[in-house]
Scaffold this motif. Structure first.
Motif, PDB file in Angstrom:
ATOM      1  N   LEU A  48      -0.805  -8.686   1.612  1.00 31.93           N
ATOM      2  CA  LEU A  48      -1.188  -7.765   0.537  1.00 31.93           C
ATOM      3  C   LEU A  48      -0.609  -8.186  -0.811  1.00 31.93           C
ATOM      4  O   LEU A  48      -1.275  -8.047  -1.840  1.00 31.93           O
ATOM      5  CB  LEU A  48      -0.772  -6.337   0.890  1.00 31.93           C
ATOM      6  CG  LEU A  48      -1.479  -5.761   2.123  1.00 31.93           C
ATOM      7  CD1 LEU A  48      -0.906  -4.395   2.464  1.00 31.93           C
ATOM      8  CD2 LEU A  48      -2.981  -5.696   1.921  1.00 31.93           C
ATOM      9  N   ARG A  49       0.629  -8.692  -0.826  1.00 26.08           N
ATOM     10  CA  ARG A  49       1.209  -9.195  -2.075  1.00 26.08           C
ATOM     11  C   ARG A  49       0.344 -10.313  -2.644  1.00 26.08           C
ATOM     12  O   ARG A  49       0.075 -10.370  -3.831  1.00 26.08           O
ATOM     13  CB  ARG A  49       2.616  -9.745  -1.821  1.00 26.08           C
ATOM     14  CG  ARG A  49       3.704  -8.762  -1.974  1.00 26.08           C
ATOM     15  CD  ARG A  49       5.080  -9.435  -1.894  1.00 26.08           C
ATOM     16  NE  ARG A  49       6.038  -8.451  -1.482  1.00 26.08           N
ATOM     17  CZ  ARG A  49       6.435  -8.244  -0.238  1.00 26.08           C
ATOM     18  NH1 ARG A  49       5.973  -8.987   0.743  1.00 26.08           N
ATOM     19  NH2 ARG A  49       7.302  -7.306   0.041  1.00 26.08           N
ATOM     20  N   LEU A  50      -0.081 -11.193  -1.770  1.00 21.92           N
ATOM     21  CA  LEU A  50      -0.892 -12.323  -2.206  1.00 21.92           C
ATOM     22  C   LEU A  50      -2.265 -11.870  -2.694  1.00 21.92           C
ATOM     23  O   LEU A  50      -2.785 -12.374  -3.681  1.00 21.92           O
ATOM     24  CB  LEU A  50      -1.038 -13.327  -1.055  1.00 21.92           C
ATOM     25  CG  LEU A  50      -1.440 -14.734  -1.405  1.00 21.92           C
ATOM     26  CD1 LEU A  50      -0.525 -15.349  -2.446  1.00 21.92           C
ATOM     27  CD2 LEU A  50      -1.450 -15.591  -0.155  1.00 21.92           C
ATOM     28  N   ARG A  51      -2.870 -10.894  -2.013  1.00 30.83           N
ATOM     29  CA  ARG A  51      -4.206 -10.411  -2.378  1.00 30.83           C
ATOM     30  C   ARG A  51      -4.192  -9.556  -3.643  1.00 30.83           C
ATOM     31  O   ARG A  51      -5.124  -9.610  -4.435  1.00 30.83           O
ATOM     32  CB  ARG A  51      -4.814  -9.570  -1.245  1.00 30.83           C
ATOM     33  CG  ARG A  51      -5.197 -10.331  -0.019  1.00 30.83           C
ATOM     34  CD  ARG A  51      -6.272 -11.338  -0.253  1.00 30.83           C
ATOM     35  NE  ARG A  51      -7.518 -10.687  -0.570  1.00 30.83           N
ATOM     36  CZ  ARG A  51      -8.586 -11.324  -1.002  1.00 30.83           C
ATOM     37  NH1 ARG A  51      -8.571 -12.610  -1.146  1.00 30.83           N
ATOM     38  NH2 ARG A  51      -9.683 -10.681  -1.265  1.00 30.83           N
ATOM     39  N   HIS A  52      -3.175  -8.711  -3.817  1.00 32.99           N
ATOM     40  CA  HIS A  52      -3.187  -7.726  -4.904  1.00 32.99           C
ATOM     41  C   HIS A  52      -2.178  -7.988  -6.016  1.00 32.99           C
ATOM     42  O   HIS A  52      -2.334  -7.465  -7.115  1.00 32.99           O
ATOM     43  CB  HIS A  52      -2.920  -6.321  -4.347  1.00 32.99           C
ATOM     44  CG  HIS A  52      -4.018  -5.779  -3.517  1.00 32.99           C
ATOM     45  ND1 HIS A  52      -4.975  -4.941  -4.025  1.00 32.99           N
ATOM     46  CD2 HIS A  52      -4.335  -5.961  -2.214  1.00 32.99           C
ATOM     47  CE1 HIS A  52      -5.825  -4.624  -3.059  1.00 32.99           C
ATOM     48  NE2 HIS A  52      -5.459  -5.238  -1.957  1.00 32.99           N
ATOM     49  N   GLY A  53      -1.141  -8.761  -5.726  1.00 34.29           N
ATOM     50  CA  GLY A  53      -0.019  -8.891  -6.655  1.00 34.29           C
ATOM     51  C   GLY A  53      -0.355  -9.428  -8.028  1.00 34.29           C
ATOM     52  O   GLY A  53       0.284  -9.052  -8.999  1.00 34.29           O
ATOM     53  N   ALA A  54      -1.334 -10.297  -8.133  1.00 31.99           N
ATOM     54  CA  ALA A  54      -1.639 -10.926  -9.422  1.00 31.99           C
ATOM     55  C   ALA A  54      -2.988 -10.509  -9.996  1.00 31.99           C
ATOM     56  O   ALA A  54      -3.446 -11.082 -10.970  1.00 31.99           O
ATOM     57  CB  ALA A  54      -1.594 -12.441  -9.262  1.00 31.99           C
ATOM     58  N   LEU A  55      -3.620  -9.497  -9.394  1.00 36.66           N
ATOM     59  CA  LEU A  55      -4.926  -9.065  -9.905  1.00 36.66           C
ATOM     60  C   LEU A  55      -4.782  -8.405 -11.273  1.00 36.66           C
ATOM     61  O   LEU A  55      -3.804  -7.720 -11.546  1.00 36.66           O
ATOM     62  CB  LEU A  55      -5.587  -8.090  -8.923  1.00 36.66           C
ATOM     63  CG  LEU A  55      -5.996  -8.672  -7.576  1.00 36.66           C
ATOM     64  CD1 LEU A  55      -6.540  -7.566  -6.674  1.00 36.66           C
ATOM     65  CD2 LEU A  55      -7.032  -9.766  -7.754  1.00 36.66           C
ATOM     66  N   GLU A  56      -5.796  -8.585 -12.104  1.00 33.97           N
ATOM     67  CA  GLU A  56      -5.781  -8.014 -13.446  1.00 33.97           C
ATOM     68  C   GLU A  56      -6.438  -6.647 -13.509  1.00 33.97           C
ATOM     69  O   GLU A  56      -6.431  -6.005 -14.551  1.00 33.97           O
ATOM     70  CB  GLU A  56      -6.454  -8.974 -14.418  1.00 33.97           C
ATOM     71  CG  GLU A  56      -5.685 -10.273 -14.569  1.00 33.97           C
ATOM     72  CD  GLU A  56      -6.370 -11.259 -15.484  1.00 33.97           C
ATOM     73  OE1 GLU A  56      -7.506 -10.999 -15.932  1.00 33.97           O
ATOM     74  OE2 GLU A  56      -5.756 -12.297 -15.770  1.00 33.97           O
ATOM     75  N   CYS A  57      -7.042  -6.203 -12.391  1.00 38.44           N
ATOM     76  CA  CYS A  57      -7.642  -4.877 -12.350  1.00 38.44           C
ATOM     77  C   CYS A  57      -7.239  -4.209 -11.035  1.00 38.44           C
ATOM     78  O   CYS A  57      -6.797  -4.876 -10.104  1.00 38.44           O
ATOM     79  CB  CYS A  57      -9.164  -4.953 -12.462  1.00 38.44           C
ATOM     80  SG  CYS A  57      -9.953  -5.784 -11.081  1.00 38.44           S
ATOM     81  N   GLU A  58      -7.367  -2.896 -11.005  1.00 42.46           N
ATOM     82  CA  GLU A  58      -7.056  -2.175  -9.777  1.00 42.46           C
ATOM     83  C   GLU A  58      -8.148  -2.427  -8.749  1.00 42.46           C
ATOM     84  O   GLU A  58      -9.338  -2.372  -9.057  1.00 42.46           O
ATOM     85  CB  GLU A  58      -6.946  -0.669 -10.030  1.00 42.46           C
ATOM     86  CG  GLU A  58      -5.614  -0.269 -10.593  1.00 42.46           C
ATOM     87  CD  GLU A  58      -5.275   1.198 -10.359  1.00 42.46           C
ATOM     88  OE1 GLU A  58      -5.864   1.853  -9.474  1.00 42.46           O
ATOM     89  OE2 GLU A  58      -4.386   1.691 -11.076  1.00 42.46           O
ATOM     90  N   VAL A  59      -7.729  -2.719  -7.527  1.00 42.57           N
ATOM     91  CA  VAL A  59      -8.628  -2.895  -6.405  1.00 42.57           C
ATOM     92  C   VAL A  59      -8.124  -1.995  -5.286  1.00 42.57           C
ATOM     93  O   VAL A  59      -6.945  -2.031  -4.944  1.00 42.57           O
ATOM     94  CB  VAL A  59      -8.663  -4.369  -5.931  1.00 42.57           C
ATOM     95  CG1 VAL A  59      -9.467  -4.501  -4.648  1.00 42.57           C
ATOM     96  CG2 VAL A  59      -9.235  -5.259  -7.017  1.00 42.57           C
ATOM     97  N   PHE A  60      -9.030  -1.179  -4.745  1.00 44.11           N
ATOM     98  CA  PHE A  60      -8.694  -0.316  -3.617  1.00 44.11           C
ATOM     99  C   PHE A  60      -9.256  -0.968  -2.365  1.00 44.11           C
ATOM    100  O   PHE A  60     -10.429  -1.332  -2.317  1.00 44.11           O
ATOM    101  CB  PHE A  60      -9.308   1.079  -3.799  1.00 44.11           C
ATOM    102  CG  PHE A  60      -8.982   2.014  -2.667  1.00 44.11           C
ATOM    103  CD1 PHE A  60      -7.832   2.788  -2.703  1.00 44.11           C
ATOM    104  CD2 PHE A  60      -9.814   2.097  -1.559  1.00 44.11           C
ATOM    105  CE1 PHE A  60      -7.523   3.640  -1.653  1.00 44.11           C
ATOM    106  CE2 PHE A  60      -9.513   2.949  -0.511  1.00 44.11           C
ATOM    107  CZ  PHE A  60      -8.363   3.724  -0.553  1.00 44.11           C
ATOM    108  N   ALA A  61      -8.401  -1.136  -1.363  1.00 45.20           N
ATOM    109  CA  ALA A  61      -8.802  -1.798  -0.128  1.00 45.20           C
ATOM    110  C   ALA A  61      -8.351  -0.977   1.070  1.00 45.20           C
ATOM    111  O   ALA A  61      -7.506  -0.080   0.952  1.00 45.20           O
ATOM    112  CB  ALA A  61      -8.208  -3.196  -0.066  1.00 45.20           C
ATOM    113  N   VAL A  62      -8.911  -1.326   2.216  1.00 44.31           N
ATOM    114  CA  VAL A  62      -8.583  -0.659   3.470  1.00 44.31           C
ATOM    115  C   VAL A  62      -8.301  -1.726   4.526  1.00 44.31           C
ATOM    116  O   VAL A  62      -9.046  -2.701   4.640  1.00 44.31           O
ATOM    117  CB  VAL A  62      -9.765   0.230   3.932  1.00 44.31           C
ATOM    118  CG1 VAL A  62      -9.494   0.833   5.294  1.00 44.31           C
ATOM    119  CG2 VAL A  62     -10.033   1.321   2.910  1.00 44.31           C
ATOM    120  N   VAL A  63      -7.205  -1.531   5.262  1.00 43.37           N
ATOM    121  CA  VAL A  63      -6.924  -2.358   6.430  1.00 43.37           C
ATOM    122  C   VAL A  63      -7.310  -1.507   7.635  1.00 43.37           C
ATOM    123  O   VAL A  63      -6.728  -0.447   7.872  1.00 43.37           O
ATOM    124  CB  VAL A  63      -5.440  -2.773   6.511  1.00 43.37           C
ATOM    125  CG1 VAL A  63      -5.180  -3.590   7.778  1.00 43.37           C
ATOM    126  CG2 VAL A  63      -5.034  -3.559   5.260  1.00 43.37           C
TER     127      VAL A  63
END
Length: 176
Positions: free
Chosen positions: A65-80
């Motif tokens: 999750l750190r790798l997927r979301h940590g550097a994004l420039e916009c909010e992304v909502f995801a589900v595991v």
């Protein structure tokens, strides 16, 4: 987000003297670019996460999750998506927003959980600001999703907020 340039990685070792190479679709090797290295790492972690027990392997899930979301420039909502034994079935990015917010539609989250036959979910979203603390809107959304999903017997195990390298667990802080 798939890239055709990734047909092969020559080495997973990293040092100043051993460059990371990729083989492009024409079969030519060249130095990997930073985005390609990150994409390869995401793919590797995704393979390791899928089928793993999310609750007994929290470090693996958090790294992914750190790798997927940590550097994004916009909010992304995801589900595991999890099965009844809390093994990871899938990771789905459902909604994209702006630098400060995203719209999440509970109906779509329920539909997706039903389509994948999920027994439980980990909710995830990133804060591009780098602050992993939940807002009041995050807390309200979590309760709304918990209520909607409980109607179809899908548990919400946690809501994780990724702010840069930090991850805030609502369950660990008693907000679930």
């Amino acid at each position: 987000m798939s890239h055709d340039l990734f047909s092969s990685l020559v080495s997973f070792e990293f040092s100043a003297s051993v460059p990371l190479l990729v083989c492009d679709v024409a079969g030519e090797y060249r130095l990997a670019e930073a985005d390609e290295v990150l994409l390869a790492a995401q793919r590797l972690l995704a393979r390791r996460v899928r089928g793993s027990d999310a609750l007994s392997s929290p470090a693996l899930v958090r790294d992914f999750l750190r790798l997927r979301h940590g550097a994004l420039e916009c909010e992304v909502f995801a589900v595991v998506h999890l099965d009844s034994q809390n093994r990871v079935l899938d990771y789905v990015e459902m909604f994209r927003g702006t630098v400060a917010q995203t719209s999440v539609y509970p109906r779509e989250v329920v539909k997706d959980a039903m389509a994948r036959n999920s027994a439980a979910l980990l909710l995830v979203h990133g804060h591009p600001s780098g602050l992993a603390e939940p807002s009041l809107a995050d807390e309200a959304l979590t309760q709304t999703l918990k209520t909607a999903l409980s109607l179809v017997d899908v548990r919400v195990v946690d809501h994780l907020i990724v702010g840069g390298r930090e991850i805030y667990s609502m369950a660990e802080h008693g907000l679930m």
